[in-house]
Design an enzyme around this catalytic site. Structure first.
Site, PDB file in Angstrom:
ATOM      1  N   HIS A  25      51.441  68.139  36.373  1.00 40.04           N
ATOM      2  CA  HIS A  25      50.923  68.080  37.747  1.00 40.04           C
ATOM      3  C   HIS A  25      51.053  66.647  38.306  1.00 40.04           C
ATOM      4  O   HIS A  25      51.653  66.434  39.360  1.00 40.04           O
ATOM      5  CB  HIS A  25      49.459  68.537  37.761  1.00 40.04           C
ATOM      6  CG  HIS A  25      48.829  68.513  39.121  1.00 40.04           C
ATOM      7  ND1 HIS A  25      48.722  69.622  39.910  1.00 40.04           N
ATOM      8  CD2 HIS A  25      48.296  67.500  39.840  1.00 40.04           C
ATOM      9  CE1 HIS A  25      48.147  69.299  41.056  1.00 40.04           C
ATOM     10  NE2 HIS A  25      47.871  68.007  41.038  1.00 40.04           N
ATOM     11  N   GLU A  26      50.525  65.689  37.566  1.00 38.29           N
ATOM     12  CA  GLU A  26      50.584  64.302  38.066  1.00 38.29           C
ATOM     13  C   GLU A  26      52.010  63.792  38.110  1.00 38.29           C
ATOM     14  O   GLU A  26      52.369  62.972  38.967  1.00 38.29           O
ATOM     15  CB  GLU A  26      49.693  63.387  37.215  1.00 38.29           C
ATOM     16  CG  GLU A  26      48.204  63.740  37.228  1.00 38.29           C
ATOM     17  CD  GLU A  26      47.597  63.876  38.624  1.00 38.29           C
ATOM     18  OE1 GLU A  26      48.034  63.163  39.551  1.00 38.29           O
ATOM     19  OE2 GLU A  26      46.695  64.723  38.785  1.00 38.29           O
ATOM     20  N   HIS A  50      53.449  64.552  41.433  1.00 42.80           N
ATOM     21  CA  HIS A  50      53.036  63.539  42.418  1.00 42.80           C
ATOM     22  C   HIS A  50      53.860  62.269  42.218  1.00 42.80           C
ATOM     23  O   HIS A  50      54.320  61.637  43.174  1.00 42.80           O
ATOM     24  CB  HIS A  50      51.556  63.187  42.227  1.00 42.80           C
ATOM     25  CG  HIS A  50      50.587  64.217  42.735  1.00 42.80           C
ATOM     26  ND1 HIS A  50      50.574  64.662  44.031  1.00 42.80           N
ATOM     27  CD2 HIS A  50      49.571  64.879  42.113  1.00 42.80           C
ATOM     28  CE1 HIS A  50      49.585  65.546  44.192  1.00 42.80           C
ATOM     29  NE2 HIS A  50      48.965  65.701  43.036  1.00 42.80           N
TER      30      HIS A  50
HETATM   31 ZN    ZN Z   1      47.264  66.957  42.798  1.00 41.53          ZN
END
Ligand code: ZN
Length: 501
Positions: free
Chosen positions: A264-265, A268
């Site tokens: 997830h990170e 980003h």
């Molecule tokens: Zn997030």
């Protein structure tokens, strides 16, 4: 006019430097600073934030932006300089519209409110938090009232996180989601539950971190321009040119926390690493919106990391890293485990199907709180009624209900919808990527991620903050944000996983 543009760019570059320095202080606080440093650090951080604000709201900036806005009024939307002036004008308007005294009051209320909220949550004591909740919504109503060109007070707050997005559009999208998701969750809950015990065996933390780092590298995260560290709550911070930092956390008895959280990170981080060099030290070197940022994290976490193709390819690597725990397991077991659907109380632990019902109920409550249709003292009962209606659960305590998130205490009203807007955009973008490059599904099953990343770089990352989120989605996918691809994806995937009819 060229002189004015050069001057504006120089001023904005210095403001970006100050913001970047404040971000490093924040990263340091969350990753390495000793706890005792907290009070001193909050002064340093607040001083840099104040400095950046003061540098923005000068008369000189006002004149530069006004003159250049007139100059670039007829320029094509694609022009980088025109985009810079647009973004600066939006920010300037926002920063000067709210009186300084109100900004200061808000800062104070939030700084105090977060501490009280933490105690209230720990002791399951909503009454303790109530006066602060009332105060924060009261101040936010005053902030919203500073903006007169809106359909709803919520519009003014939403615009800060999701520029150009309207409350009415979010409401319509959420209504569409609710109509489809509530019955889907109920249908899945009626089926035999999926078994995720394979994720809950012994997994040595250092080994988990090594595996996560390897996954980040194969996804394309550049460790010469980034790093991964541990923190209590995972986050990603773009600290300026070629310095992007992600964090993760690890549990010795739950594999998803580190592995799926890291993916997830990483999503980003890949977005931040993809901003072009030409936008360095400029306000264009940021995401189009929080929703678009979340679309990138969700795309890598869910569309890639929760796909069967990913697990077919990656499982042998994971098994080799944890032979004792995974000796009897196989790719299909883990695929089914990471896609287990389970209605639960806590948003951050929710699966793909139930997650958006958590954000939906928060959106409905905060609109009503802001518009005065719901009194803060009635928020717990309203919360519990919605959890019952949407997820079929009885909330046993406010700690597992209205007190669970820090957002309202932190003044982040209108932030929750961006999580769901990101989920929707992740599928809309992914499907466009596959339509433009039909080899992508096969590439992912073969552990090749460069076609997908290359498409995201060219179409999304390289644009930085040039366009409003819906403009960007329309340019790239031919239409503004829509829930349809997302809903179709969920139904397809979970009908097969849970044998629904
Ligand atoms: Zn997030």
């Amino acid at each position: 006019m060229q002189d004015k543009l050069t001057t504006l760019k120089a001023r904005l570059a210095e403001i970006e430097d100050v913001i970047g320095a404040a971000d490093i202080l924040e990263w340091d606080q969350l990753v390495v600073m000793p706890a005792a440093g907290g009070p001193g650090r909050s002064y340093q951080y607040a001083t840099l934030q104040k400095l950046a604000h003061e540098m923005y709201v000068t008369d000189e900036m006002g004149r530069l932006i006004e003159d250049l806005s007139a100059e670039y009024a007829g320029a094509p939307a694609e022009d980088d300089d025109a985009a810079l002036v647009r973004v600066a004008a939006r920010a300037y308007k926002h920063k000067t519209q709210i009186p300084a005294a109100l900004v200061a009051e808000m800062f104070q209320a939030v700084a105090f409110g977060v501490g009280v909220w933490a105690t209230a949550r720990a002791n399951n004591d909503f009454a303790l938090f109530l006066p602060h909740l009332e105060r924060i919504f009261d101040l936010k109503r005053q902030v919203a009232a500073c903006f007169t060109d809106t359909e709803s007070p919520y519009d003014a707050l939403l615009d800060e996180y999701e520029p150009g997005m309207k409350t009415s559009a979010v409401r319509a999208t959420f209504a569409e989601l609710k109509a489809e998701l509530v019955p889907l969750v109920a249908a899945i809950a009626a089926r035999p539950p999926a078994d995720d015990s394979v994720l809950r065996r012994d997994y040595e933390p250092k080994q988990q971190l090594a595996v996560a780092e390897q996954v980040l590298k194969t996804f394309g995260f550049d460790f010469t321009a980034g790093r991964q560290d541990l923190s209590v709550h995972p986050f990603c911070s773009g600290l300026g040119q070629r310095d992007v930092r992600v964090t993760t956390r690890v549990s010795a008895n739950f594999l998803s926390m580190c592995l799926m959280g890291s993916m997830h990170e990483c999503g980003h981080g890949l977005y931040e690493q993809g901003f072009p060099e030409k936008f360095a030290r400029s306000p264009l070197t940021h995401a189009a919106s929080l929703g678009l940022h979340e679309s990138q994290s969700r795309l890598w976490e869910n569309l890639v990391g929760r796909s069967r193709g990913f697990w077919d390819h990656f499982f042998p690597t994971l098994q080799a890293a944890f032979p004792a725990s995974l000796g009897d397991a196989n790719a299909e077991m883990v695929y089914r485990a990471v896609n287990r659907v389970q209605p639960s109380f806590i948003r951050v632990e929710a699966d793909e199907v139930t997650y958006n019902l958590h954000t939906l109920l928060r959106f409905e409550l905060e609109v009503d709180l802001l518009e005065g249709k719901l009194a803060p003292c009635d928020a717990p009962a309203a919360w519990n009624a919605k959890v019952k209606e949407y997820l079929g659960l009885e909330v046993p305590s406010d700690k597992l209900g209205v007190l669970q998130d820090t957002h309202w205490a932190g003044g982040l009203i209108a932030y929750f919808p961006t999580y769901t807007l990101g989920n929707l955009a992740s599928v809309q973008l992914f499907e466009q990527a596959v339509s433009d490059n039909p080899t992508i599904p096969g590439d992912l099953s073969g552990g090749r991620y460069d076609t997908l990343l290359g498409w995201l770089r060219a179409n999304v990352h390289q644009q930085g903050k040039k366009y409003l989120p819906n403009e960007l989605l329309t340019r790239v996918t031919g239409r503004p944000l829509t829930a349809k691809p997302y809903l179709a994806y969920l139904k397809r995937k979970y009908t097969e996983l849970y044998n629904l009819t």
